[in-house]
Design a protein around this motif. Structure first.
Motif, short mmCIF file in Angstrom:
data_model
loop_
_atom_site.label_atom_id
_atom_site.label_comp_id
_atom_site.label_asym_id
_atom_site.label_seq_id
_atom_site.Cartn_x
_atom_site.Cartn_y
_atom_site.Cartn_z
N LEU A 1 0.84 -1.20 0.00
CA LEU A 1 0.00 0.00 0.00
C LEU A 1 0.87 1.25 0.00
N PHE A 2 1.96 1.21 0.76
CA PHE A 2 2.82 2.40 0.80
C PHE A 2 3.50 2.61 -0.56
N GLN A 3 3.88 1.50 -1.18
CA GLN A 3 4.45 1.58 -2.53
C GLN A 3 3.42 2.21 -3.49
N ALA A 4 2.18 1.81 -3.32
CA ALA A 4 1.11 2.36 -4.17
C ALA A 4 0.93 3.86 -3.92
N LEU A 5 0.98 4.26 -2.65
CA LEU A 5 0.84 5.70 -2.33
C LEU A 5 1.92 6.50 -3.04
N ASN A 6 3.15 5.96 -3.02
CA ASN A 6 4.25 6.63 -3.70
C ASN A 6 4.01 6.70 -5.20
N ARG A 7 3.60 5.58 -5.75
CA ARG A 7 3.38 5.52 -7.20
C ARG A 7 2.27 6.50 -7.63
N PHE A 8 1.24 6.64 -6.79
CA PHE A 8 0.12 7.53 -7.13
C PHE A 8 0.40 8.97 -6.68
N SER A 9 1.61 9.25 -6.17
CA SER A 9 2.00 10.60 -5.70
C SER A 9 1.05 11.13 -4.63
N LEU A 10 0.78 10.30 -3.64
CA LEU A 10 -0.16 10.71 -2.59
C LEU A 10 0.50 10.74 -1.21
N VAL A 11 1.83 10.74 -1.19
CA VAL A 11 2.52 10.66 0.11
C VAL A 11 2.75 12.05 0.68
N ASN A 12 2.62 12.17 1.99
CA ASN A 12 3.08 13.39 2.65
C ASN A 12 3.89 13.01 3.88
N LYS A 13 4.37 14.02 4.61
CA LYS A 13 5.28 13.78 5.74
C LYS A 13 4.64 12.85 6.79
N ASP A 14 3.40 13.12 7.16
CA ASP A 14 2.76 12.31 8.21
C ASP A 14 2.59 10.85 7.79
N LEU A 15 2.34 10.64 6.49
CA LEU A 15 2.17 9.27 6.01
C LEU A 15 3.50 8.52 6.01
N VAL A 16 4.58 9.24 5.69
CA VAL A 16 5.91 8.61 5.74
C VAL A 16 6.23 8.20 7.19
N ILE A 17 5.94 9.10 8.12
CA ILE A 17 6.21 8.79 9.53
C ILE A 17 5.38 7.59 9.98
N LEU A 18 4.14 7.56 9.53
CA LEU A 18 3.27 6.43 9.91
C LEU A 18 3.84 5.12 9.35
N HIS A 19 4.29 5.17 8.09
CA HIS A 19 4.87 3.98 7.46
C HIS A 19 6.11 3.51 8.24
N GLN A 20 6.96 4.46 8.60
CA GLN A 20 8.17 4.09 9.35
C GLN A 20 7.81 3.49 10.71
N SER A 21 6.76 4.02 11.32
CA SER A 21 6.32 3.47 12.61
C SER A 21 5.83 2.03 12.46
N VAL A 22 5.17 1.76 11.33
CA VAL A 22 4.69 0.40 11.09
C VAL A 22 5.88 -0.55 10.98
N GLU A 23 6.87 -0.12 10.23
CA GLU A 23 8.05 -0.99 10.05
C GLU A 23 8.71 -1.32 11.38
N LYS A 24 8.76 -0.31 12.26
CA LYS A 24 9.42 -0.54 13.55
C LYS A 24 8.49 -1.27 14.53
N GLY A 25 7.20 -1.03 14.40
CA GLY A 25 6.27 -1.47 15.45
C GLY A 25 5.63 -2.82 15.24
N ARG A 26 5.64 -3.34 14.00
CA ARG A 26 4.85 -4.55 13.75
C ARG A 26 5.39 -5.78 14.49
N LYS A 27 6.68 -5.76 14.84
CA LYS A 27 7.23 -6.95 15.52
C LYS A 27 6.66 -7.09 16.94
N TYR A 28 6.04 -6.01 17.44
CA TYR A 28 5.49 -6.07 18.80
C TYR A 28 4.08 -6.66 18.86
N ILE A 29 3.44 -6.86 17.71
CA ILE A 29 2.06 -7.37 17.77
C ILE A 29 2.07 -8.84 18.17
#
Lengths: 427, 213
Positions: free
Chosen positions: A235-263
């Motif tokens: 989905l994040f790759q798609a957001l980039n491809r469709f030019s729909l990314v902003n700063k908050d979305l990048v931060i959210l994506h990075q948080s997912v990468e760091k946080g998913r191992k805790y689920i």
């Protein structure tokens, strides 16, 4: 898990409690008779849950005051506080469902109607959106005779930013019907992978970045490993491809990468590996772009319009329409001409605003929420259980009111202007 | 001094948000602007009074009880863009503007009817056409039909006009005023007369008298 993600998850839970409390208050006003002791009891139970939140005061403060959190603090949030809040939400949602029955807001129907799904799928069965008591709509029946059923959890009926899940059934139906997708993915080693990835990608293409935020935060709430390890990167790759990314979305994506191992679920390694076929993901995105053409998709230009609306939301102004004037400074200059005469109509026509679509309004809501909600949460923690909660609740409900009113008024605007679905692009 | 069309336009375009007038949505500005006014449209939600649930509004009840009584005698009606709200002869209803309005602190405004509708017997306010500096939200219409034939009202029709007056900048803007009851409302709001502080004083005085005698 990083602090930002913990804060976002806490905010999502508290926002849902606000909606439940607000619905209970409205039901209490309507039902002065036999049901009122039951409603009162539910309100008391909710108050107990809110006061229990303040038992975690020390760790809530740490969430905002300390640079990093120790593992026991993080564990307390993940293993204790969030499950307790979610259990309360489930209990109250079940009760609300019994009390309210099927009462969709008309704005939900406007959202669906303005997506022009019939142009995408001429033989789309009749789509019916039903309230449900579960927050996991995957468990529900999706086809009934000639009707396609979409679901909206009862606690989200009046929470427009949480409506992004209603199209999942349509996206599933669409993915089953689309030969291009089927032929691309028929050789996947794991057949259920197709079901997991295609529907969210189609939803994102139709609904924009708000869907991404909605999807990711819901996936955390449900500890959905497939969503977080397999679908989110796509989905994040798609957001980039469709030019729909902003700063908050990048931060959210990075948080997912760091946080998913805790689920509380393991990484689905076989699925992740199956998708690592060279070029498969970009080929898939290319097919998604073809099957949902730009004129029906939420493209970059709608992203720009949603950003303009977000600016208005930040000033608490209704966002039913997008300003279209190219240069206010030039218009002001034109007005200074003493011989302007009838040419003033030229200036006036440039003030005309374009009706915002419901999906633009909801995306503006998400952009604003991503930008502001952690400040609202911090105010709540600082101001304490009573004044803080009332302030927080007012802020959340005021934003909902603004979004709902904007969707309603934009429909009148469309009728008066006969605007085509192909919107004007702001200069 | 009343602002003319160019002055209103300048204020709509003002780069300083504190001085800017906001009127949104502006659907057809070239149709809406007059020499000293801007036409405003009818919104989608209405409130009508129903008398069958209540004998009267007892103003010395507590604000909470009065709020419940008001709830009993007011019916909310929402219409979609292609559906009319029918105002019958002699009937009264509350409604609101389609537009969200914000008035800067150095301007006041007046909401007026349009003669096109006045000729059909539609009055858009009974007494409260004045808009304070600092107001933001949807403006309320107090609709009444003084003719003998019913009037069909569709959302989005231009039934009113707003004009603006220059004022010295107030230090008591509407949204900061104590006892403000309708600031920031986005929809039609029923009267909250019982929140006026006079009633608290009257209630206290009545209780004191009861105790005395």
């Amino acid at each position: 898990m990083n602090k930002m993600l913990l804060k976002r998850l806490l905010y999502e839970n508290l926002e849902t409690l606000v909606h439940i409390e607000s619905q209970l208050e409205a039901l209490g006003q309507e039902n002065q008779g036999m049901l009122s002791p039951y409603i009162q009891a539910l309100q008391d139970k909710l108050s107990q849950s809110k006061s229990k939140l303040w038992d975690y005061r020390e760790n809530l403060d740490k969430l905002f005051s300390e640079a990093s959190l120790e593992s026991p603090v993080i564990n307390e949030f993940i293993e204790d506080l969030f499950p307790a809040l979610q259990e309360m939400i489930r209990y109250q949602a079940n009760a609300l469902y019994r009390l309210k029955g099927a009462q969709l807001l008309p704005q939900t129907e406007l959202l669906i109607a303005n997506l022009n799904l019939d142009k995408l799928l001429p033989d789309l069965p009749h789509l019916v959106i039903l309230p449900t008591e579960t927050d996991n709509v995957k468990q529900e029946e999706h086809v009934l005779g000639s009707a396609l059923l979409g679901y909206l959890p009862v606690q989200n009926l009046e929470a427009p930013v949480q409506w992004f899940g209603v199209l999942e059934t349509v996206a599933q139906f669409f993915s089953q019907q689309t030969l291009q997708i089927n032929s691309l993915l028929e050789h996947l080693a794991i057949p259920e992978l197709k079901e997991a990835i295609v529907s969210p990608l189609l939803s994102l293409r139709l609904l924009g970045p708000g869907y991404y935020s909605y999807y990711v935060l819901n996936a955390f709430q449900q500890s959905d490993a497939v969503a977080l390890y397999v679908v989110e990167p796509l989905l994040f790759q798609a957001l980039n491809r469709f030019s729909l990314v902003n700063k908050d979305l990048v931060i959210l994506h990075q948080s997912v990468e760091k946080g998913r191992k805790y689920i509380n679920a393991k990484e689905p390694k076989a699925m992740v590996k199956a998708l690592q076929n060279d070029g498969l993901s970009s080929e898939l995105l290319s097919v998604i772009e073809r099957v949902i053409p730009d004129k029906l998709a939420f493209t970059e230009k709608y992203g720009m319009r949603a950003q303009l609306l977000e600016e208005r939301l930040s000033q608490h102004v209704m966002v039913s329409a997008v300003p279209m004037m190219s240069s206010p400074a030039q218009l002001r200059h034109d007005l200074e001409d003493p011989d302007l005469g009838g040419a003033i109509y030229g200036v006036l026509s440039q003030l005309q605003e374009s009706a915002a679509s419901p999906v633009e309004v909801l995306n503006a809501g998400w952009l604003y929420k991503l930008d502001q909600s952690l400040n609202w949460l911090q105010d709540l923690i600082n101001e304490g259980p009573e004044a803080g909660w009332e302030h927080f609740k007012r802020t959340v409900l005021d934003m909902d009111t603004l979004l709902l009113k904007s969707i309603e008024i934009s429909e009148v605007h469309r009728v008066l202007i006969h605007e085509e679905s192909e919107q004007l692009v702001p200069a | 001094m009343i602002l003319n069309e160019s002055q209103i336009l300048e204020r709509l375009l003002d780069p300083d948000p504190e001085r800017r007038i906001i009127i949104t949505p502006l659907i057809r500005p070239e149709e809406q602007f007059g020499p000293t006014s801007v036409d405003l449209r009818l919104g989608t939600d209405f409130q009508v009074l129903t008398r069958s649930n209540i004998t009267h509004l007892d103003v010395v009840k507590s604000p909470e009880q009065l709020s419940q009584d008001m709830h009993k005698c007011i019916t909310s009606v929402k219409v979609n863009p292609t559906q009319p709200f029918v105002l019958h002869p002699g009937e009264f209803a509350l409604a609101s503007t389609l537009e969200y309005i914000r008035v800067p602190l150095d301007l006041a405004a007046r909401l007026e009817g349009r003669s096109t509708w006045g000729r059909l017997g539609l009055q858009i306010h009974a007494t409260a056409g004045f808009v304070d500096p600092g107001f933001s939200g949807a403006l309320t219409f107090e609709l009444s039909n003084v003719s003998t034939v019913p009037i069909q009202l569709y959302p989005g029709v231009r039934i009113s006009q707003i004009c603006f007056f220059q004022s010295v900048e107030t230090r008591l803007p509407y949204d900061k005023k104590r006892f403000t009851k309708y600031s920031g409302k986005m929809s039609t709001a029923a009267s909250a007369f019982f929140r006026d502080p006079e009633y608290a004083r009257i209630r206290e005085a009545q209780e004191a008298l009861t105790y005395q005698y």
